[in-house]
Design a protein around this motif. Structure first.
Motif, PDB file in Angstrom:
ATOM      1  N   SER A   1       5.132   4.394   6.288  1.00 45.28           N
ATOM      2  CA  SER A   1       6.727   4.371   6.348  1.00 45.28           C
ATOM      3  C   SER A   1       6.999   4.306   4.880  1.00 45.28           C
ATOM      4  O   SER A   1       8.299   4.987   4.446  1.00 45.28           O
ATOM      5  N   THR A   2       6.367   3.845   3.768  1.00 43.99           N
ATOM      6  CA  THR A   2       6.774   3.824   2.422  1.00 43.99           C
ATOM      7  C   THR A   2       6.307   5.107   1.616  1.00 43.99           C
ATOM      8  O   THR A   2       6.780   5.661   0.623  1.00 43.99           O
TER       9      THR A   2
ATOM     10  N   ASN B   1       0.775   3.889   3.203  1.00 41.99           N
ATOM     11  CA  ASN B   1       1.455   3.433   4.013  1.00 41.99           C
ATOM     12  C   ASN B   1       2.470   4.506   4.635  1.00 41.99           C
ATOM     13  O   ASN B   1       3.245   4.972   3.803  1.00 41.99           O
TER      14      ASN B   1
HETATM   15  C1  LIG Z   1       4.220  -0.287   5.084  1.00 39.53           C
HETATM   16  O1  LIG Z   1       5.285  -0.710   4.546  1.00 39.53           O
HETATM   17  C2  LIG Z   1       6.098  -1.445   5.065  1.00 39.53           C
HETATM   18  C3  LIG Z   1       7.334  -1.755   4.123  1.00 39.53           C
HETATM   19  O2  LIG Z   1       6.921  -2.236   2.902  1.00 39.53           O
HETATM   20  C4  LIG Z   1       5.629  -2.767   5.440  1.00 39.53           C
HETATM   21  O3  LIG Z   1       6.620  -3.733   6.379  1.00 39.53           O
HETATM   22  C5  LIG Z   1       4.426  -2.347   6.580  1.00 39.53           C
HETATM   23  O4  LIG Z   1       3.832  -3.778   7.042  1.00 39.53           O
HETATM   24  C6  LIG Z   1       3.565  -1.613   5.991  1.00 39.53           C
HETATM   25  N1  LIG Z   1       2.493  -1.220   7.015  1.00 39.53           N
HETATM   26  C7  LIG Z   1       1.030  -1.426   6.797  1.00 39.53           C
HETATM   27  C8  LIG Z   1       0.291  -0.936   7.707  1.00 39.53           C
HETATM   28  O5  LIG Z   1       0.651  -1.928   5.592  1.00 39.53           O
END
Ligand SMILES: *[C@@H]1O[C@H](CO)[C@@H](O)[C@H](O)[C@H]1NC(C)=O
Ligand SMILES: *[C@@H]1O[C@H](CO)[C@@H](O)[C@H](O)[C@H]1NC(C)=O
Ligand SMILES: *[C@@H]1O[C@H](CO)[C@@H](O)[C@H](O)[C@H]1NC(C)=O
Ligand SMILES: *[C@@H]1O[C@H](CO)[C@@H](O)[C@H](O)[C@H]1NC(C)=O
Ligand SMILES: *[C@@H]1O[C@H](CO)[C@@H](O)[C@H](O)[C@H]1NC(C)=O
Ligand SMILES: *[C@@H]1O[C@H](CO)[C@@H](O)[C@H](O)[C@H]1NC(C)=O
Length: 542
Positions: A300-301, A298
């Motif tokens: 962002s994380t 992911n």
């Molecule tokens: C990535 O992680 C964020 C925070 O936990 C979440 O909101 C988001 O849906 C995730 N993105 C994917 C593509 O899984």
């Protein structure tokens, strides 16, 4: 009562509004030919008169070399002659007035077809097998003759012979026009792809498909055996692949199943080329070997998101695993050619993975994931080369600039077909065409015409470039087909591709093809292939 009256009015007004001649004229939309072969032979000379074949006395006699393949074929085609005779006699009872003499004059009886195979049988069908034959049925003697140098030509000639038969109007006796046929295929690879990953297909449906292929002189069964959705191939070395990756423990192909399919195909002069598609289309591998696939992150994380992407080329266990799996495949499938896939690799998961990004940085790949894919395919090609296999790859592998050995075959499936064929052959590679023969692309009932419009040799090219066209394949992808609908979806639509790959006529008459296909679809129906009606309103007599 009111309801029916209204409906009646509606129907009447509809038939007035729609100015479709086929609604107002009784009878079939396209009149079937009688006794015309599909695909169209290279050269047919018709002579005066017709012969009568009496099924009670008729025999197929072997007068030259013989072997198990020929003896089995004589039994199969004798059974087909018997079947045609029984349909002919039933028809007389049901429609005594329907018969109209189509042939000028009675020229004699045909008591036998003498089959003369000149060379001893080859064991396995192969790319360069000789499928030519000469078939002669005339009024001079009571015996027809079928002659070929190779067993594969004899098989094709027996098929053609049964296409010449039509009802005589006299009980079970069959009529055939006196003629001499000299035949040979335009192209040597005439295939059908079946996808057994998106839906499992029972062995009996695969065998029935092989029968239908032989009725259309198709000679390659491209078995797209695994994909993202399931892994039905039961590996002896890695049984966990299907134990966990199949839809269900019963929905697999055992080694015995595979051998049975290869043997059934061999008797019909059909090669079985398996495809184990990598590095994409491998999600089902991860059910048992998650460590071979790329963990997606992911953004962002910065943590794994729990999903898996394509095979991970940076994983040290990957190549030893691939080497062992393909070594087993090389033993299970006697065919020298193997299809390696290589299509539609999604790069976003690779791009998300820090270990892959690090690897690319270290190897100066400049964030071009095509380069990473190319490296993987290069390794795979080296593995199959060491196993003495000749590789077939989908076009992306060529597009990505992978260094291919000269005998590699590039399979064109998408994009501008003419410029792709031109580019691949210009680079000196052999090519297969499927782009115009995707059977999952539905238009309407009569859409065989769009498949028939495709000429595999029509692209800007030199003679040398056209010689690199090995042939093509009709593709039956399995997302929305299973045992319930696979046969009518393939047939007779794939017959259009079969004729364009076999027949030499570059501008064939579509009207005449429609008439012959009307006959051919009924012929397949009689033999137990539920081919759908090709043209619209019409009838078959079963
Ligand atoms: C990535 O992680 C964020 C925070 O936990 C979440 O909101 C988001 O849906 C995730 N993105 C994917 C593509 O899984
Ligand atoms: C037999 O065929 C020859 C030509 O092949 C023809 O001249 C002759 O009329 C035919 N005989 C009959 C009885 O049809
Ligand atoms: C293929 O067989 C035909 C006869 O069946 C023969 O005329 C031809 O020469 C053969 N071709 C090759 C390349 O052997
Ligand atoms: C990566 O980029 C550098 C600088 O732009 C270039 O010199 C090099 O050839 C590229 N490497 C590859 C493998 O394309
Ligand atoms: C494949 O084999 C060739 C020839 O042996 C070799 O030069 C090349 O480095 C190998 N490629 C890979 C990616 O292993
Ligand atoms: C490949 O072919 C070569 C030469 O014909 C032979 O020596 C080698 O044993 C073969 N390898 C395999 C894995 O079959």
């Amino acid at each position: 009562m009111m309801f029916w009256t209204l409906l009646g009015i509606l129907c009447v007004s509809t038939s007035v509004v729609i100015s479709n001649p086929y609604r107002v004229n009784p009878g079939p939309l396209v009149t079937a030919t009688r006794g015309e072969p599909w695909p169209q032979p290279y050269q047919t000379t018709k002579h005066d008169g017709f012969l009568i074949l009496r099924p009670s006395v008729f025999q197929i006699l072997i007068t030259g070399e013989t072997c198990d393949i020929l003896e089995d074929a004589v039994q199969r085609y004798t059974a087909i002659v018997t079947l045609e005779a029984s349909v002919a006699s039933r028809e007389l009872r049901s429609a005594p007035r329907a018969h109209a003499r189509q042939y000028s004059s009675f020229a004699g009886n045909l008591a036998s077809l003498n089959v003369r195979l000149i060379n001893p049988c080859e064991d396995m069908p192969h790319l360069n097998m000789n499928e030519s034959y000469v078939l002669d049925v005339r009024n001079t003697t009571e015996a027809g003759s079928l002659m070929a140098k190779s067993i594969w030509g004899i098989l094709r000639g027996l098929e053609t012979f049964t296409h010449l038969l039509s009802r005589s109007g006299d009980g079970p006796n069959l009529a055939l026009k006196c003629q001499t046929i000299i035949d040979k295929p335009l192209l040597q690879h005439r295939g059908l792809l079946l996808d057994t990953s998106r839906h499992y297909l029972p062995i009996s449906d695969i065998l029935r498909t092989l029968d239908a292929m032989s009725y259309n002189k198709m000679n390659v069964f491209h078995w797209h055996i695994t994909d993202d959705q399931s892994f039905p191939y039961q590996s002896t070395r890695f049984p966990e692949l299907s134990a966990k990756g199949a839809f269900h423990p019963t929905l697999t192909y055992t080694r015995e199943n595979v051998q049975k399919i290869i043997e059934y195909a061999r008797y019909r002069g059909i090669r079985v080329i398996p495809e184990f598609d990598t590095p994409g289309h491998t999600r089902s591998w991860g059910e048992s070997h998650p460590d071979l696939l790329t963990p997606c992150y992911n953004d962002s994380t910065g943590a794994p998101d729990g999903t898996l992407g394509p095979l991970d080329p940076t994983e040290s266990k990957l190549y030893p695993f691939i080497r062992e799996l393909f070594a087993e495949i090389g033993v299970t499938f006697p065919e020298r050619y193997i299809h390696l896939g290589g299509d539609e690799v999604p790069f976003d998961c690779w791009a998300s993975n820090p270990r892959i990004r690090q690897y690319m940085h270290e190897h100066h790949m400049n964030d071009s994931y095509e380069q990473l894919e190319a490296e993987y395919i290069q390794n795979l090609l080296n593995i199959t080369r060491d196993l003495n296999m000749t590789s077939i790859v989908w076009q992306e592998v060529f597009d990505n600039g992978v260094h291919l050995s000269p005998e590699t075959v590039v399979h064109v499936w998408t994009g501008n077909q003419k410029s792709k064929l031109a580019a691949v052959t210009k680079a000196g590679f052999h090519v297969l065409l499927s782009a115009c023969w995707y059977l999952d692309h539905l238009q309407n009932g009569g859409d065989w015409r769009k498949f028939y419009a495709c000429d595999p040799l029509a692209f800007p090219s030199t003679v040398q470039q056209r010689e690199l066209v090995l042939g093509g394949e009709a593709c039956m992808w399995g997302e929305v087909v299973d045992s319930t609908n696979v046969h009518p979806r393939i047939w007779p639509r794939a017959s259009a591709a079969a004729e364009r790959l076999w027949s030499h006529e570059r501008n064939p008459s579509v009207i005449y093809a429609a008439q012959r296909l009307e006959e051919h679809a009924c012929r397949m129906n009689r033999r137990g292939i539920p081919a759908q009606p090709p043209n619209g309103p019409g009838f078959c007599i079963q």
